[in-house]
Design a protein around this motif. Structure first.
Motif, PDB file in Angstrom:
ATOM      1  N   MET A   1      -3.822 -14.700 -12.290  1.00 36.39           N
ATOM      2  CA  MET A   1      -4.088 -13.613 -12.123  1.00 36.39           C
ATOM      3  C   MET A   1      -2.630 -12.687 -11.939  1.00 36.39           C
ATOM      4  O   MET A   1      -2.085 -12.921 -10.992  1.00 36.39           O
ATOM      5  CB  MET A   1      -5.069 -13.192 -10.958  1.00 36.39           C
ATOM      6  N   ALA A   2      -2.859 -11.405 -12.680  1.00 38.27           N
ATOM      7  CA  ALA A   2      -1.598 -10.504 -12.575  1.00 38.27           C
ATOM      8  C   ALA A   2      -1.810  -9.853 -11.302  1.00 38.27           C
ATOM      9  O   ALA A   2      -2.998  -9.345 -10.904  1.00 38.27           O
ATOM     10  CB  ALA A   2      -1.474  -9.801 -13.916  1.00 38.27           C
ATOM     11  N   PRO A   3      -0.690  -9.321 -10.758  1.00 40.88           N
ATOM     12  CA  PRO A   3      -0.554  -8.630  -9.648  1.00 40.88           C
ATOM     13  C   PRO A   3      -0.916  -7.050 -10.008  1.00 40.88           C
ATOM     14  O   PRO A   3      -0.690  -6.794 -11.004  1.00 40.88           O
ATOM     15  CB  PRO A   3       0.791  -8.918  -8.987  1.00 40.88           C
ATOM     16  N   PHE A   4      -1.534  -6.330  -8.941  1.00 39.82           N
ATOM     17  CA  PHE A   4      -1.788  -4.986  -9.285  1.00 39.82           C
ATOM     18  C   PHE A   4      -0.499  -4.265  -9.418  1.00 39.82           C
ATOM     19  O   PHE A   4       0.460  -4.583  -8.680  1.00 39.82           O
ATOM     20  CB  PHE A   4      -2.714  -4.405  -8.344  1.00 39.82           C
ATOM     21  N   ARG A   5      -0.629  -3.194  -9.900  1.00 42.42           N
ATOM     22  CA  ARG A   5       0.853  -2.555 -10.245  1.00 42.42           C
ATOM     23  C   ARG A   5       0.949  -1.595  -8.727  1.00 42.42           C
ATOM     24  O   ARG A   5       0.152  -0.989  -8.370  1.00 42.42           O
ATOM     25  CB  ARG A   5       0.921  -1.507 -11.247  1.00 42.42           C
ATOM     26  N   ASN A   6       2.246  -1.497  -8.422  1.00 37.97           N
ATOM     27  CA  ASN A   6       2.706  -0.803  -7.221  1.00 37.97           C
ATOM     28  C   ASN A   6       2.790   0.505  -7.581  1.00 37.97           C
ATOM     29  O   ASN A   6       4.069   0.997  -7.854  1.00 37.97           O
ATOM     30  CB  ASN A   6       3.676  -1.475  -6.278  1.00 37.97           C
ATOM     31  N   TRP A   7       1.803   1.373  -8.084  1.00 41.96           N
ATOM     32  CA  TRP A   7       2.055   2.687  -8.536  1.00 41.96           C
ATOM     33  C   TRP A   7       3.193   3.468  -7.618  1.00 41.96           C
ATOM     34  O   TRP A   7       4.131   4.252  -8.380  1.00 41.96           O
ATOM     35  CB  TRP A   7       0.936   3.492  -8.518  1.00 41.96           C
ATOM     36  N   PRO A   8       3.180   3.653  -6.290  1.00 40.71           N
ATOM     37  CA  PRO A   8       4.121   4.726  -5.803  1.00 40.71           C
ATOM     38  C   PRO A   8       5.462   4.071  -5.906  1.00 40.71           C
ATOM     39  O   PRO A   8       6.476   4.745  -5.934  1.00 40.71           O
ATOM     40  CB  PRO A   8       3.662   4.439  -4.268  1.00 40.71           C
ATOM     41  N   ALA A   9       5.822   3.003  -5.988  1.00 37.66           N
ATOM     42  CA  ALA A   9       6.942   2.214  -6.295  1.00 37.66           C
ATOM     43  C   ALA A   9       7.935   2.619  -7.655  1.00 37.66           C
ATOM     44  O   ALA A   9       8.852   2.585  -7.721  1.00 37.66           O
ATOM     45  CB  ALA A   9       7.107   0.654  -5.773  1.00 37.66           C
ATOM     46  N   THR A  10       6.867   2.769  -8.611  1.00 35.85           N
ATOM     47  CA  THR A  10       6.956   3.135  -9.857  1.00 35.85           C
ATOM     48  C   THR A  10       7.119   4.206 -10.428  1.00 35.85           C
ATOM     49  O   THR A  10       7.475   4.671 -11.532  1.00 35.85           O
ATOM     50  CB  THR A  10       6.309   2.100 -11.119  1.00 35.85           C
TER      51      THR A  10
END
Length: 118
Positions: A1-10
């Motif tokens: 299962m792919a991890p969720f994107r860390n939006w604030p970090a990107t």
């Protein structure tokens, strides 16, 4: 299962011509320049495509902190400068001209200055 994107970090910190600010909201309108020709006694119009339309960008931005007045002057100066400048938004970057910047200062929000930028 792919991890969720860390939006604030990107997301990139926002700036225009090196003047930094925070983005509450931004929207970009894009499309084509179209002229629709309609002729008498014809059921089908002729659509003339004149090419890509210029992007129209609207940003609700703000500066915050003990030096908000200095940040406000830097952002206002960046918007008053002629020609295009590098606009960095949290999820995009491009050369852009500043058409207008409307400042909104409120005495009950000291250290916080908002802008409506086109």
């Amino acid at each position: 299962m792919a991890p969720f994107r860390n939006w604030p970090a990107t997301m990139a910190p926002a700036s225009y011509r090196g003047a930094h600010f925070y983005v509450e909201h931004d929207e970009i309108e894009t499309g084509r320049r179209l002229v629709v020709h309609q002729f008498p006694h014809k059921d089908e119009p002729y659509v003339e495509d004149l090419g890509r339309d210029a992007n129209k960008i609207a940003i609700t931005a703000y500066v915050i902190g003990d030096d908000a007045d200095g940040q406000e002057r830097a952002l206002r100066s960046a918007c008053e400068a002629g020609g295009p400048g590098m606009l960095v938004l949290p999820i995009d970057r491009m050369l852009a001209h500043c058409e207008s910047a409307k400042r909104d200062f409120k005495k009950d929000k000291l250290g916080y200055i908002a802008f409506q930028i086109k």
